[in-house]
Enzyme design. Structure first.
Site, PDB file in Angstrom:
ATOM      1  N   GLU A   1      -7.060   1.916  -6.950  1.00 13.54           N
ATOM      2  CA  GLU A   1      -7.220   2.372  -5.746  1.00 13.54           C
ATOM      3  C   GLU A   1      -7.685   3.743  -4.720  1.00 13.54           C
ATOM      4  O   GLU A   1      -8.482   3.644  -4.033  1.00 13.54           O
ATOM      5  CB  GLU A   1      -6.801   1.044  -4.867  1.00 13.54           C
ATOM      6  CG  GLU A   1      -7.029  -0.016  -5.023  1.00 13.54           C
ATOM      7  CD  GLU A   1      -5.828  -0.742  -6.706  1.00 13.54           C
ATOM      8  OE1 GLU A   1      -6.276  -1.298  -7.230  1.00 13.54           O
ATOM      9  OE2 GLU A   1      -5.007   0.309  -6.774  1.00 13.54           O
TER      10      GLU A   1
ATOM     11  N   GLU B   1      -0.176   8.853 -10.011  1.00 19.69           N
ATOM     12  CA  GLU B   1      -0.909  10.204  -9.952  1.00 19.69           C
ATOM     13  C   GLU B   1      -1.899   9.544  -8.976  1.00 19.69           C
ATOM     14  O   GLU B   1      -2.615  10.482  -8.790  1.00 19.69           O
ATOM     15  CB  GLU B   1      -1.245  11.061 -10.673  1.00 19.69           C
ATOM     16  CG  GLU B   1      -0.317  11.869 -11.557  1.00 19.69           C
ATOM     17  CD  GLU B   1      -0.140  13.564 -11.944  1.00 19.69           C
ATOM     18  OE1 GLU B   1      -0.892  14.326 -11.595  1.00 19.69           O
ATOM     19  OE2 GLU B   1       0.613  13.209 -13.109  1.00 19.69           O
TER      20      GLU B   1
ATOM     21  N   SER C   1       2.074   5.684  -2.720  1.00 17.99           N
ATOM     22  CA  SER C   1       0.412   6.016  -2.453  1.00 17.99           C
ATOM     23  C   SER C   1       0.740   6.437  -1.286  1.00 17.99           C
ATOM     24  O   SER C   1      -0.377   7.112  -0.831  1.00 17.99           O
ATOM     25  CB  SER C   1      -0.542   4.750  -2.246  1.00 17.99           C
ATOM     26  OG  SER C   1      -0.513   4.434  -3.895  1.00 17.99           O
TER      27      SER C   1
END
Length: 388
Positions: free
Chosen positions: A365, A361, A130
């Site tokens: 969140e 992707e 992320s």
């Protein structure tokens, strides 16, 4: 828009292909934990490996709405093939076409259109998921070559693919402007595809690690300008989220279709299960949420086709469709009970596969972060325009 007859005719064509060519081998691919490469020529012939590639380079050049419908229909019968198509189009073709030189496009995109070559996208690292700006792979220019060192993980299509677009840090300032992108051929010295990932779901897709050990990349294989890598993959992911939303939508539709057929034909107390109000309401909720998610996905696709801002809409589409897909798989298991929980059942496969849509992707969140930040900027812009 998407209810035009031409799109429904297109959907029917892709569904027929998916059910006749992909569905019969979907379970086999999952059982073998490997993508069946004999499927690649069929996908290429049908145009599914070059959906967004311009005809100039041998592609079929479908619009984004057609692309979304195709990924949806393929994923309805096989999530592993759906992610294979989404990755080679959104993550493989797009950055090369959007940021490559004409020479790079001729060299690397034409093989995609003419013979079905695959391009993988190397972004995720063991410590940079992320936090994509946390890329640790390095690139140092020595003479006429870039020397890359580092590893990538959870990369789709590298073993069956031909080329990779990979990111690496070209400076040590510690910010996103240090990251650049490179086109890597599998034959380049020092580059290798590592072990396949042992995944919970999408086991029929090709997912593996990439290793760069003093990998030698020709200077001319820098994609775009130095330091533009972060901007490039942010733009790439904006479009890719539409396809992952379509994938979640297709998986959810597949779960609905299977359990609705089961409810219509499975007798309980002398009547089909679907006659039970509690089951009928579950089916209604699934159908409602699928249709709402479909509007989000298709709206994002239409905005992209019209060259209008679509980043917020693609994040909304990806977020909602992936969660709807999970909801439908969960409800289908509840409706079908033990007939759905066997490891080899199609519902169990969908339940395992759809979780990726909430992670790949950009996690759910991250999508909420993108949506909330975009809305905050929009509110500030309106206040500024109003002189507040």
């Amino acid at each position: 828009m998407w209810w035009d007859r031409q799109y429904e005719s297109f959907r029917a064509e892709i569904r027929e292909f998916a059910e006749s060519e992909i569905a019969p081998i979907a379970d086999k691919m999952v059982g073998n934990s490997a993508f069946d490469k004999s499927l690649l020529p069929l996908l290429h012939k049908r145009g599914l490996l070059s959906m967004i590639l311009p005809k100039k380079y041998g592609g079929v050049e479908w619009d984004t709405l057609q692309y979304a419908i195709a990924v949806e229909e393929v994923s309805r019968v096989c999530g592993s093939t759906g992610i294979t198509l989404a990755a080679c189009n959104s993550l493989g073709i797009y950055p090369l076409y959007a940021f490559g030189t004409e020479e790079q496009k001729e060299k690397y995109l034409r093989p995609v259109g003419e013979r079905g070559a695959l391009i993988a996208f190397g972004l995720t690292e063991p410590g940079a998921g992320s936090d994509a700006g946390g890329t640790k792979t390095t690139a140092v220019l020595k003479g006429d070559k870039w020397i890359l060192n580092g590893s990538k993980c959870f990369i789709t299509n590298p073993s069956i693919g031909d080329f990779v677009v990979a990111t690496a840090r070209t400076d040590n300032n510690g910010d996103s402007h240090d990251i650049s992108s490179f086109i890597v051929e599998k034959s380049f010295p020092g580059f290798s595809v590592g072990k396949k990932e042992n995944k919970l779901g999408l086991r029929g897709s090709d997912t593996a690690m990439l290793h760069f050990e003093d990998a030698e990349i020709p200077k001319e294989n820098l994609l775009g300008e130095i330091g533009e890598g972060f901007k490039q993959f942010m733009m790439t992911l904006d479009g890719g989220r539409i396809s992952i939303g379509a994938m979640g939508l297709g998986l959810g539709q597949g779960a609905f279709d299977i359990c609705a057929e089961y409810a219509d034909t499975h007798p309980v107390g002398g009547k089909p299960l679907a006659y039970s109000q509690s089951i009928a309401f579950k089916l209604a909720d699934m159908a409602l949420r699928l249709e709402a998610a479909r509007h989000l996905v298709y709206t994002a696709a239409v905005l992209k086709d019209r060259n209008q801002p679509f980043g917020k809409q693609s994040a909304m589409a990806k977020l909602d469709a992936s969660e709807v897909g999970r909801f439908c798989a969960h409800e289908a298991i509840g409706i079908m009970g033990f007939d759905a929980v066997d490891e080899d059942s199609k519902i169990a496969r969908i339940w395992r596969d759809v979780k990726l849509c909430e992670i790949g992707e950009g996690t759910s969140e991250i999508q909420r972060l993108v949506i909330s930040r975009t809305m905050a900027k929009e509110r500030q812009k309106r206040r500024t325009a109003a002189g507040l």
